[in-house]
Design an enzyme around this catalytic site. Structure first.
Site, PDB file in Angstrom:
ATOM      1  N   HIS A   1       0.188  -0.163   8.569  1.00 15.69           N
ATOM      2  CA  HIS A   1       0.378  -1.161   9.618  1.00 15.69           C
ATOM      3  C   HIS A   1       1.690  -1.780   9.557  1.00 15.69           C
ATOM      4  O   HIS A   1       2.000  -2.496   8.614  1.00 15.69           O
ATOM      5  CB  HIS A   1      -0.899  -2.412   9.571  1.00 15.69           C
ATOM      6  CG  HIS A   1      -1.190  -3.030  10.941  1.00 15.69           C
ATOM      7  ND1 HIS A   1      -0.466  -3.884  11.537  1.00 15.69           N
ATOM      8  CD2 HIS A   1      -2.342  -2.812  11.573  1.00 15.69           C
ATOM      9  CE1 HIS A   1      -0.916  -4.316  12.549  1.00 15.69           C
ATOM     10  NE2 HIS A   1      -2.046  -3.696  12.837  1.00 15.69           N
TER      11      HIS A   1
ATOM     12  N   SER B   1      17.563  -8.131  16.650  1.00 16.49           N
ATOM     13  CA  SER B   1      17.389  -8.030  18.304  1.00 16.49           C
ATOM     14  C   SER B   1      16.407  -7.100  18.625  1.00 16.49           C
ATOM     15  O   SER B   1      15.669  -7.584  19.528  1.00 16.49           O
ATOM     16  CB  SER B   1      18.885  -7.912  18.663  1.00 16.49           C
ATOM     17  OG  SER B   1      19.307  -6.745  18.364  1.00 16.49           O
TER      18      SER B   1
ATOM     19  N   GLU C   1     -17.143  -0.129  -3.494  1.00 18.63           N
ATOM     20  CA  GLU C   1     -15.860  -1.174  -2.969  1.00 18.63           C
ATOM     21  C   GLU C   1     -15.224  -1.609  -4.188  1.00 18.63           C
ATOM     22  O   GLU C   1     -14.064  -1.739  -4.271  1.00 18.63           O
ATOM     23  CB  GLU C   1     -16.545  -2.327  -2.007  1.00 18.63           C
ATOM     24  CG  GLU C   1     -15.531  -3.128  -1.523  1.00 18.63           C
ATOM     25  CD  GLU C   1     -15.049  -4.486  -2.262  1.00 18.63           C
ATOM     26  OE1 GLU C   1     -14.177  -5.285  -1.838  1.00 18.63           O
ATOM     27  OE2 GLU C   1     -15.648  -4.467  -3.366  1.00 18.63           O
TER      28      GLU C   1
END
Ligand SMILES: *[C@@H]1O[C@H](CO)[C@@H](O)[C@H](O)[C@H]1NC(C)=O
Ligand SMILES: *[C@@H]1O[C@H](CO)[C@@H](O)[C@H](O)[C@H]1NC(C)=O
Ligand SMILES: *[C@@H]1O[C@H](CO)[C@@H](O)[C@H](O)[C@H]1NC(C)=O
Ligand SMILES: *[C@@H]1O[C@H](CO)[C@@H](O)[C@H](O)[C@H]1NC(C)=O
Ligand SMILES: *[C@@H]1O[C@H](CO)[C@@H](O)[C@H](O)[C@H]1NC(C)=O
Ligand SMILES: [Zn+2]
Length: 717
Positions: free
Chosen positions: A663, A603, A415
């Site tokens: 994401h 919008s 990691e």
């Protein structure tokens, strides 16, 4: 943990929002709603199974696990024995465990030296070692390999005048350049803190520097400093002046994982890609504050003064003026030798099968350290908790309980070098995870002080904060206080947004609900020697968590969260809260865009968020109906919507110039490496727009809105 917690730093300055603003103008969350402070029940009410689970955590055995890990070699590529030991302990507790191996590209240290030439022409060696401490035997283990280094630094030497560049953010460099300082052919001297260290080196390289020297500064240590009269470790709670922060210099905000295998698992014979865009080309080295002080002092009165530079936290706690330099003929000479090698790493993967094969909870912690021994905060505290977790779950199973959902436990390797073990594993198992993963729970630095940290995706806020109310905090602000009370004092009642810096990252960016828990020290707690040889069992047992009661409460908390995710009839996932958070991020974005003069049409995003909210309300109504009717088929429909909706947020090509990060709602900032940016495609499109051209930002309004609409479509009933 590969990046320091933001929270720790925030507590030292002026509150989280001011602090985050400085790291990254876009990372503020001013429109989010804080949770109320009141903890409604005392003592907490637990059902029988919760009670059994909580009582199973034993500080004596946790101490034993922490001690084991504290004296093992866990450097990535050299830690197989500790991996096997972990698998054995888990197996004893009924977990079906095996090692999962990948072959990863590393650059390990061979030797390094740094010398300093003063204005008088005298040359002297700068100390790069952390002295062995008589009171702490782990600091003396295999002294040769205990050398300080930065992971992935190339070999190289450089001799030049040097310039102090603050924390080394893009803004720091740009400010100096704007005031006429040139880094061409110079060495950058950079303070730790703020952004991820690899990005400091990247920014130095991008501005023409030929090497970078990174130093710790006691100005980031709050009140617990030698300057305030505290003794340094091992005699007291202040930072040792000789402690050095090691760590990776991979370009984390663009590309975690094995840098030679982007997007696919690094099996032994996998093709290897070019790494030149994700690893620094210039050599770099870390030093202690004792070593840095004379180097900074030699710049006093040269170049720009700190006042002229006028950046927050430019000045630290050392006896120097923090002038930029360069000072004529005041030089550093650096020589770094590293060696490249592809070595096997070993994740430990454990399975407890649930009765529903198509729903899975993954719980992970990394095991590797920078030190040959030690690492008792990062990550042994989490590793010890995870071993204890297997004991606790085993007791629960002995009472007849069986999880509905599969539980996968992971002890990640490498990691520290760039989320490598977890990233490679996710890349290998991405199809199965996409089909079955409900959530990923991460615990890294479970304990480095008493202040709880919590960051989760928004649909897990409700579960995460409710479970904190069921755990007693052993020692924060008086008696009879829950983890929730302590967390509320620290956070003001706002759950952090996940950026990066630990192993939840590859899961989150494949659209899996994610959670990260830990605890750290504040301005008045003993200083934790992050990534230093002094992060040891001795420090933990005498200063960090004497009695291991904080470890136990962190474990109890993780276990309660995992238990409910694995057992509840209806998944404890609150998509209505996700809708509320999206709206808050939207308000932040609108404000930011207007301040930056970006006239965006938002919008489409606005409509998508409304659509998401409608769907979240519908699925909640369906959930209520499923419970009322006790209808198993309907419950499954609801559960699968909760499991899957996050997949909608994943943008196939990834964010601009960083395909790994997919994401559309949150990502680590490009120049922070770990602090989160919300609506990253749009926000960074505004932030990095050139000549008022906001076309990229506008394009990402549509892409972001589409992702949210897909998620809404998955939830829709
Ligand atoms: C703590 O709570 C217990 C009940 O759980 C109560 O008996 C005790 O008096 C409390 N202690 C303090 C110091 O408030
Ligand atoms: C440092 O200690 C002083 C005196 O005890 C206190 O007033 C101050 O709030 C502390 N600083 C922080 C950041 O907690
Ligand atoms: C320093 O910067 C702040 C804003 O960040 C500004 O208000 C102040 O005037 C500046 N001071 C000087 C001396 O330039
Ligand atoms: C768990 O399930 C997997 C596949 O679903 C199966 O291969 C494995 O044997 C099961 N393990 C146990 C202990 O039942
Ligand atoms: C466990 O906790 C108890 C009670 O807090 C304490 O007395 C004991 O010393 C602890 N044991 C260890 C091994 O830390
Ligand atoms: Zn860690």
């Amino acid at each position: 943990m590969l990046a320091e917690y933001l929270v720790t730093i925030a507590t030292l300055v002026a509150g989280a929002s001011a602090c985050q603003r400085d790291f990254n103008v876009a990372a503020r969350h001013t429109h989010r709603q804080a949770l109320s402070k009141r903890n409604d029940e005392w003592p907490p009410v637990l059902d029988d199974q919760e009670t059994l689970l909580v009582n199973a955590f034993d500080n004596v055995t946790i101490d034993e696990w922490s001690h084991y890990y504290g004296y093992q070699n866990k450097l990535a590529g050299y830690g197989r024995e500790a991996a096997q030991w972990t698998a054995d302990r888990w197996s004893e507790n009924g977990v079906d465990a095996h090692l999962s191996e990948y072959h990863v590209y590393f650059r390990y240290p061979v030797s390094a030296s740094l010398s300093f030439t003063g204005a008088d022409g005298q040359q002297q060696e700068v100390n790069l070692k952390e002295p062995v401490l008589e009171d702490d035997e782990a600091t003396g283990f295999d002294v040769i390999s205990q050398q300080t280094f930065l992971g992935y630094s190339p070999s190289g030497n450089a001799e030049a005048e040097y310039i102090y560049a603050g924390r080394g953010s893009i803004d720091d460099f740009e400010r100096l350049v704007e005031l006429g300082v040139s880094f061409e052919g110079k060495i950058a001297l950079i303070k730790y803190g703020g952004l991820f260290r690899g990005l400091k080196v990247k920014n130095a390289q991008d501005h023409g520097a030929i090497a970078a020297v990174l130093f710790s500064d006691p100005g980031d240590d709050g009140n617990m400093t030698v300057a305030n009269g505290y003794e340094a470790y091992p005699d007291g709670p202040a930072r040792s002046p000789h402690s050095v922060q090691k760590g990776s210099t991979l370009f984390l905000s663009t590309s975690p994982g094995d840098p030679t295998t982007p997007g696919y698992p690094s099996h032994k014979d996998a093709p290897r890609a070019d790494t030149s865009e994700v690893i620094a080309k210039i050599p770099s080295i870390p030093i202690s504050y004792a070593a840095a002080e004379p180097l900074l002092k030699a710049l006093d009165g040269h170049g720009l003064s700190a006042q002229q530079v006028n950046r927050t936290r430019w000045v630290g706690g050392l006896d120097a003026e923090y002038s930029s330099g360069p000072a004529p003929n005041v030089k550093l000479a650096l020589d770094v030798v590293s060696r490249e090698e592809i070595r096997p790493i070993h994740n430990v993967i454990g399975h407890i099968n649930g009765t529903n094969p198509d729903e899975t909870i993954v719980i992970g912690n990394h095991r590797d350290t920078w030190m040959v021994q030690g690492g008792n905060g990062d990550p042994n505290s989490g590793s010890a908790v995870l071993v204890e977790f297997t004991r606790a779950i085993n007791k629960l199973r002995a009472s007849g309980w069986q999880p509905k959902r599969n539980i996968v436990l992971a002890s990640w390797d490498a990691e520290e070098w760039g989320l490598i073990g977890s990233t490679e594993w996710v890349e290998e198992h991405v199809d199965w995870l996409t089909d079955t993963a409900v959530a990923y729970l991460n615990i890294d630095v479970a304990v480095s002080g008493p202040r709880p940290n919590l960051a989760t995706t928004p649909e897990l806020h409700t579960l995460a904060t409710n479970m904190m109310k069921k755990v007693v905090h052993p020692n924060f602000g008086g008696y009879n206080r829950s983890l929730y009370d302590a967390w509320h004092d620290v956070s003001g009642g706002v759950v952090d947004v996940l950026g990066s810096g630990s192993d939840y990252t590859p899961f989150l960016h494949r659209g899996i609900s994610s959670f990260d828990v830990g605890s750290s020290g504040g301005a008045n707690d003993p200083v934790w020697h992050y990534h230093s040889n002094y992060d040891t069992y001795h420090w933990m047992a005498t200063l960090g968590d004497p009695g291991f009661s904080l470890h136990a409460s962190q474990g109890q908390y993780l276990a309660l969260v995992a238990y409910h995710l694995a057992s509840d009839d209806i998944l404890p996932i609150d998509t209505q809260n996700y809708a509320a958070e999206l709206r808050a991020y939207y308000e932040d974005l609108a404000e930011f865009a207007s301040e930056e003069g970006a006239d965006l049409d938002l919008s489409e995003l606005d409509q998508a968020i409304n659509q998401f909210k409608d769907s979240a309300d519908q699925v909640k109504a369906l959930e209520t109906l499923a419970i009322e009717r006790d209808d198993e088929a309907l419950k499954t429909v609801v559960n699968h919507k909760y499991r899957d909706f996050q997949r909608g947020f994943i943008s196939q090509g990834g964010l601009p110039n960083r395909e790994f990060y997919k994401h559309v709602v949150t990502a680590p900032g490009l120049d922070t490496g770990y602090a989160a940016v919300t609506f990253p495609g749009i926000t960074e499109g505004v932030q990095y727009a050139e000549n008022g051209d906001f076309a990229v930002a506008q394009e990402w309004v549509s892409k972001t809105a589409r992702g949210i609409a897909v998620a809404a479509g998955i939830l829709k009933t």
